[in-house]
Motif scaffolding. Structure first.
Motif, PDB file in Angstrom:
ATOM      1  N   ALA A  84     -40.745  10.220   9.596  1.00 14.61           N
ATOM      2  CA  ALA A  84     -39.685  11.237   9.630  1.00 14.61           C
ATOM      3  C   ALA A  84     -38.542  10.787  10.533  1.00 14.61           C
ATOM      4  O   ALA A  84     -38.758  10.258  11.630  1.00 14.61           O
ATOM      5  N   GLY A  85     -37.335  10.970  10.024  1.00 13.76           N
ATOM      6  CA  GLY A  85     -36.146  10.592  10.797  1.00 13.76           C
ATOM      7  C   GLY A  85     -35.718   9.155  10.537  1.00 13.76           C
ATOM      8  O   GLY A  85     -34.602   8.758  10.873  1.00 13.76           O
ATOM      9  N   LYS A  86     -36.575   8.357   9.975  1.00 10.50           N
ATOM     10  CA  LYS A  86     -36.220   6.956   9.724  1.00 10.50           C
ATOM     11  C   LYS A  86     -35.379   6.844   8.452  1.00 10.50           C
ATOM     12  O   LYS A  86     -35.542   7.619   7.524  1.00 10.50           O
ATOM     13  N   ARG A  87     -34.503   5.839   8.444  1.00 13.66           N
ATOM     14  CA  ARG A  87     -33.763   5.534   7.221  1.00 13.66           C
ATOM     15  C   ARG A  87     -34.738   4.982   6.174  1.00 13.66           C
ATOM     16  O   ARG A  87     -35.669   4.236   6.507  1.00 13.66           O
ATOM     17  N   VAL A  88     -34.499   5.295   4.904  1.00 11.36           N
ATOM     18  CA  VAL A  88     -35.325   4.721   3.827  1.00 11.36           C
ATOM     19  C   VAL A  88     -35.209   3.197   3.873  1.00 11.36           C
ATOM     20  O   VAL A  88     -36.175   2.459   3.650  1.00 11.36           O
ATOM     21  N   ASP A  89     -34.009   2.731   4.224  1.00 12.50           N
ATOM     22  CA  ASP A  89     -33.812   1.281   4.269  1.00 12.50           C
ATOM     23  C   ASP A  89     -34.654   0.606   5.354  1.00 12.50           C
ATOM     24  O   ASP A  89     -35.021  -0.559   5.225  1.00 12.50           O
TER      25      ASP A  89
ATOM     26  N   ILE B 103     -33.243 -12.695  -1.556  1.00 10.56           N
ATOM     27  CA  ILE B 103     -31.880 -12.246  -1.235  1.00 10.56           C
ATOM     28  C   ILE B 103     -32.014 -10.939  -0.478  1.00 10.56           C
ATOM     29  O   ILE B 103     -32.514  -9.939  -1.007  1.00 10.56           O
ATOM     30  N   SER B 104     -31.605 -10.993   0.771  1.00 10.47           N
ATOM     31  CA  SER B 104     -31.798  -9.844   1.638  1.00 10.47           C
ATOM     32  C   SER B 104     -30.439  -9.208   1.951  1.00 10.47           C
ATOM     33  O   SER B 104     -29.551  -9.868   2.485  1.00 10.47           O
ATOM     34  N   VAL B 105     -30.289  -7.933   1.574  1.00  8.62           N
ATOM     35  CA  VAL B 105     -29.017  -7.249   1.853  1.00  8.62           C
ATOM     36  C   VAL B 105     -29.163  -6.517   3.180  1.00  8.62           C
ATOM     37  O   VAL B 105     -29.998  -5.628   3.327  1.00  8.62           O
ATOM     38  N   GLU B 106     -28.324  -6.917   4.153  1.00  8.60           N
ATOM     39  CA  GLU B 106     -28.488  -6.383   5.511  1.00  8.60           C
ATOM     40  C   GLU B 106     -28.176  -4.892   5.606  1.00  8.60           C
ATOM     41  O   GLU B 106     -28.931  -4.134   6.166  1.00  8.60           O
ATOM     42  N   LYS B 107     -27.008  -4.507   5.057  1.00  6.47           N
ATOM     43  CA  LYS B 107     -26.566  -3.130   5.266  1.00  6.47           C
ATOM     44  C   LYS B 107     -26.386  -2.452   3.911  1.00  6.47           C
ATOM     45  O   LYS B 107     -25.631  -2.944   3.082  1.00  6.47           O
ATOM     46  N   VAL B 108     -27.088  -1.344   3.722  1.00  7.25           N
ATOM     47  CA  VAL B 108     -26.950  -0.638   2.442  1.00  7.25           C
ATOM     48  C   VAL B 108     -25.724   0.279   2.498  1.00  7.25           C
ATOM     49  O   VAL B 108     -25.159   0.512   3.571  1.00  7.25           O
ATOM     50  N   ASN B 109     -25.332   0.799   1.336  1.00  2.00           N
ATOM     51  CA  ASN B 109     -24.072   1.550   1.271  1.00  2.00           C
ATOM     52  C   ASN B 109     -24.207   3.030   1.633  1.00  2.00           C
ATOM     53  O   ASN B 109     -23.237   3.682   1.961  1.00  2.00           O
ATOM     54  N   HIS B 110     -25.409   3.562   1.523  1.00  2.00           N
ATOM     55  CA  HIS B 110     -25.595   4.999   1.760  1.00  2.00           C
ATOM     56  C   HIS B 110     -26.655   5.220   2.824  1.00  2.00           C
ATOM     57  O   HIS B 110     -27.461   4.334   3.102  1.00  2.00           O
ATOM     58  N   GLU B 111     -26.633   6.435   3.387  1.00  2.00           N
ATOM     59  CA  GLU B 111     -27.640   6.756   4.406  1.00  2.00           C
ATOM     60  C   GLU B 111     -28.532   7.878   3.902  1.00  2.00           C
ATOM     61  O   GLU B 111     -28.061   8.903   3.408  1.00  2.00           O
TER      62      GLU B 111
ATOM     63  N   LEU C 280     -39.496 -29.008  -1.590  1.00  2.00           N
ATOM     64  CA  LEU C 280     -40.643 -28.163  -1.964  1.00  2.00           C
ATOM     65  C   LEU C 280     -41.166 -28.562  -3.343  1.00  2.00           C
ATOM     66  O   LEU C 280     -42.375 -28.634  -3.573  1.00  2.00           O
ATOM     67  N   TYR C 281     -40.243 -28.862  -4.244  1.00  2.00           N
ATOM     68  CA  TYR C 281     -40.616 -29.283  -5.605  1.00  2.00           C
ATOM     69  C   TYR C 281     -41.442 -30.569  -5.538  1.00  2.00           C
ATOM     70  O   TYR C 281     -42.473 -30.698  -6.207  1.00  2.00           O
ATOM     71  N   LYS C 282     -40.985 -31.468  -4.684  1.00  2.26           N
ATOM     72  CA  LYS C 282     -41.706 -32.744  -4.516  1.00  2.26           C
ATOM     73  C   LYS C 282     -43.126 -32.490  -3.992  1.00  2.26           C
ATOM     74  O   LYS C 282     -44.064 -33.223  -4.307  1.00  2.26           O
ATOM     75  N   GLN C 283     -43.269 -31.434  -3.208  1.00  4.93           N
ATOM     76  CA  GLN C 283     -44.591 -31.098  -2.647  1.00  4.93           C
ATOM     77  C   GLN C 283     -45.423 -30.238  -3.625  1.00  4.93           C
ATOM     78  O   GLN C 283     -46.398 -29.602  -3.220  1.00  4.93           O
ATOM     79  N   GLY C 284     -45.001 -30.149  -4.856  1.00  4.97           N
ATOM     80  CA  GLY C 284     -45.807 -29.444  -5.858  1.00  4.97           C
ATOM     81  C   GLY C 284     -45.443 -27.990  -6.085  1.00  4.97           C
ATOM     82  O   GLY C 284     -46.119 -27.282  -6.830  1.00  4.97           O
ATOM     83  N   LYS C 285     -44.390 -27.542  -5.433  1.00  8.80           N
ATOM     84  CA  LYS C 285     -43.963 -26.151  -5.658  1.00  8.80           C
ATOM     85  C   LYS C 285     -43.021 -26.141  -6.860  1.00  8.80           C
ATOM     86  O   LYS C 285     -41.823 -26.399  -6.735  1.00  8.80           O
ATOM     87  N   LYS C 286     -43.583 -25.891  -8.014  1.00 13.40           N
ATOM     88  CA  LYS C 286     -42.847 -26.085  -9.275  1.00 13.40           C
ATOM     89  C   LYS C 286     -42.059 -24.849  -9.720  1.00 13.40           C
ATOM     90  O   LYS C 286     -41.307 -24.907 -10.681  1.00 13.40           O
ATOM     91  N   ILE C 287     -42.346 -23.739  -9.074  1.00 10.01           N
ATOM     92  CA  ILE C 287     -41.713 -22.477  -9.504  1.00 10.01           C
ATOM     93  C   ILE C 287     -40.994 -21.850  -8.313  1.00 10.01           C
ATOM     94  O   ILE C 287     -41.577 -21.700  -7.234  1.00 10.01           O
ATOM     95  N   GLU C 288     -39.733 -21.510  -8.536  1.00 14.54           N
ATOM     96  CA  GLU C 288     -38.984 -20.787  -7.496  1.00 14.54           C
ATOM     97  C   GLU C 288     -38.805 -19.351  -7.969  1.00 14.54           C
ATOM     98  O   GLU C 288     -38.302 -19.120  -9.071  1.00 14.54           O
ATOM     99  N   ILE C 289     -39.233 -18.427  -7.139  1.00 17.56           N
ATOM    100  CA  ILE C 289     -39.076 -17.015  -7.509  1.00 17.56           C
ATOM    101  C   ILE C 289     -37.926 -16.435  -6.696  1.00 17.56           C
ATOM    102  O   ILE C 289     -37.974 -16.439  -5.454  1.00 17.56           O
ATOM    103  N   LEU C 290     -36.903 -15.950  -7.382  1.00 11.22           N
ATOM    104  CA  LEU C 290     -35.808 -15.280  -6.683  1.00 11.22           C
ATOM    105  C   LEU C 290     -36.220 -13.819  -6.500  1.00 11.22           C
ATOM    106  O   LEU C 290     -36.603 -13.144  -7.458  1.00 11.22           O
ATOM    107  N   VAL C 291     -36.140 -13.374  -5.266  1.00 10.52           N
ATOM    108  CA  VAL C 291     -36.688 -12.063  -4.916  1.00 10.52           C
ATOM    109  C   VAL C 291     -35.570 -11.155  -4.404  1.00 10.52           C
ATOM    110  O   VAL C 291     -34.724 -11.592  -3.623  1.00 10.52           O
ATOM    111  N   ASN C 292     -35.577  -9.905  -4.855  1.00 12.81           N
ATOM    112  CA  ASN C 292     -34.656  -8.934  -4.241  1.00 12.81           C
ATOM    113  C   ASN C 292     -35.445  -7.696  -3.844  1.00 12.81           C
ATOM    114  O   ASN C 292     -36.573  -7.495  -4.296  1.00 12.81           O
ATOM    115  N   PHE C 293     -34.821  -6.894  -3.006  1.00 13.86           N
ATOM    116  CA  PHE C 293     -35.438  -5.625  -2.601  1.00 13.86           C
ATOM    117  C   PHE C 293     -34.548  -4.448  -2.991  1.00 13.86           C
ATOM    118  O   PHE C 293     -34.634  -3.389  -2.406  1.00 13.86           O
ATOM    119  N   THR C 294     -33.679  -4.678  -3.968  1.00 12.73           N
ATOM    120  CA  THR C 294     -32.893  -3.582  -4.526  1.00 12.73           C
ATOM    121  C   THR C 294     -32.685  -3.847  -6.009  1.00 12.73           C
ATOM    122  O   THR C 294     -32.273  -4.945  -6.382  1.00 12.73           O
TER     123      THR C 294
END
Ligand SMILES: O=P(O)(O)OC[C@H]1O[C@](O)(CO)[C@@H](O)[C@@H]1O
Length: 445
Positions: free
Chosen positions: A351-356, A326-334, A257-271
């Motif tokens: 309504a009724g859905k998990r926040v996760d 970075i994707s965390v499959e299973k969270v610790n609380h409900e 990707l770097y060779k193709q001009g992608k000079k910046i890697e963004i590490l992403v989390n959802f927590t």
């Protein structure tokens, strides 16, 4: 076991292009194993996890117990690799409101020595007044100004507040075996100390006492952390075929990707718990690869938070970025979204859905939007946030970094560029020995 998914990069780079890295990556792996590559004096991290003895872990745990028994607060003094790994693991595993919890089993962990802010240090010392506090002083060189300055202040207060005898018990040094002021002080004062092996650089030191002691003091399982790292050591071994080795595929994909001009890697989390994993990762990759006018710039965002600040840039700014989520499959609380009779906020469809579940759809929706916006996406899947998976993640990033640096052609184990600001600062502060530089720098002002 954590895993890597690069499917969402394949619209940008081909499997064939990735396959061209098979040979160079094998060579890079061999160079790491044989110690025949650049910076080979610093390969102590390579088999650190699998060679860590139970005796060593018990020694760390026993020291952690002394701190736990005698302290309500422990200040970790260190900068860069001397605090980021510990903070990454501790904040990943701690309650988000840890500082406010009462009836604690483990001391509060605070950090110092990673900035020179007078207000920060003043407020820290104020907070520590009348508290039973201890210090873990961490510095490989034993001479880093930020850490030494914070330690001088903390040591003085600890001794004055708790008396010299207790201070001696609750101050632990983690530093070089022989060199540096931190070693001299530890030996003179008789502190318990741990050695940072010569062949392990700061940013690769989280699985030495540098990371392990603070993590154990915070109450987390260092056996599991090491076990996870050792598992990943196997999964990324020289005998594992290229296609099955996640570190090899990660290194190949990001370099292509770097060779193709992608000079910046963004590490992403959802927590937000992973915020400091990103900070640790940025040092690991930034100091390892950013040299000789080359190297992917490692950046990070915490989502969905930063979708409301940086999201616009990521979606439509200059197309020089790719993301590693970075994707965390299973969270610790409900926690489920409650039904609301009036539905004034219009959220009853959730309504009724998990926040996760909402978070996961935000994650998927973001990935698809960013890929549509020409941002290639890699995905690291962590089954859950625990010590074992964090150990795996740490080693995965470390070995991939070594490989990636070698195929980029740099020495991933030095950091000569960090000295420039230090010598200017010393010259400006008239540090003895910097007389010539002082004169030269004054002329520039
Ligand atoms: O552990 P030390 O020697 O205090 O260094 C802290 C950090 O400073 C650096 O040496 C950069 O100056 C990093 O590589 C390192 O992690």
């Amino acid at each position: 076991m954590i895993s890597l998914d690069i499917k969402k990069t394949l619209g940008f780079i081909s499997n064939d292009a990735i396959a061209t890295y098979k040979e160079p990556i094998h060579k890079a792996q061999e160079a790491l194993e044989n110690g025949s590559g650049k910076g080979s004096d610093f390969l102590g991290w390579l088999h650190l996890a699998s060679s860590t003895t139970q005796e060593h872990l018990e020694d760390i745990k026993a020291t952690a117990q002394v701190l736990k028994d005698n302290c309500d607060v422990v200040v970790v003094a260190g900068i860069g690799g001397s605090y980021l790994g510990a903070r990454a693991v501790i904040e990943s595993l701690s309650n988000s409101f840890d500082l406010r919890l009462e009836n604690r089993k483990n001391p509060i962990i605070l950090y110092a020595g990673h900035n020179i802010s007078e207000d920060y240090l003043f407020e820290l010392l104020e907070f520590l007044k009348e508290k039973r506090f201890g210090i873990i002083n961490i510095s490989k060189s034993g001479t880093t100004t930020e850490t030494a300055l914070a330690f001088r202040l903390l040591k003085k207060q600890c001794e004055e507040q708790r008396g010299k005898a207790i201070a001696k018990k609750v101050i632990v040094a983690i530093t070089d075996a022989n060199k540096g002021a931190a070693r001299i002080t530890a030996d003179k004062e008789g502190y318990k100390s741990f050695i940072i092996p010569d062949n392990v650089g700061g940013r690769f030191s989280v699985l030495t006492p540098v990371g392990l002691l603070p993590i154990a003091v915070a109450g987390f399982d260092i056996d599991q952390l090491i076990a996870g790292a050792a598992e990943m050591e196997k999964a990324c071994g020289l005998d594992v075929p290229f296609e099955k080795n996640p570190a090899a595929i990660y290194a190949a994909t990001r370099n292509e990707l770097y060779k193709q001009g992608k000079k910046i890697e963004i590490l992403v989390n959802f927590t937000p718990k992973l915020h400091y994993v990103s900070e640790w990762w940025k040092q690991l990759y930034g100091e390892s690869e950013g040299k000789e006018n080359k190297g992917i710039y490692p950046a990070s965002v915490d989502l969905t938070t930063d979708l409301h600040s940086m999201g616009q840039w990521i979606q439509e700014g200059e197309r020089s970025i790719f993301e590693t989520v970075i994707s965390v499959e299973k969270v610790n609380h409900e926690l489920r979204v409650p039904e609301d009779k009036e539905n004034l906020d219009g959220l009853n469809y959730l309504a009724g859905k998990r926040v996760d579940e909402v978070n996961k759809m935000a994650e998927l929706g973001t990935q698809l939007a960013h890929v549509d916006g020409d941002v290639p996406n890699l995905r690291i899947v962590m089954p859950s946030l625990n010590e074992r998976h964090l150990g795996q993640l740490i080693y995965f990033f470390e070995i991939a970094c070594g490989i990636s640096g070698y195929i980029l052609g740099v020495n991933p184990f030095n950091q000569p560029g960090v000295e420039a600001y230090k010598s200017n600062m010393f010259a400006l502060l008239n540090k003895p020995g910097y007389e010539e530089q002082s004169k030269a720098i004054q002329a520039k002002l």
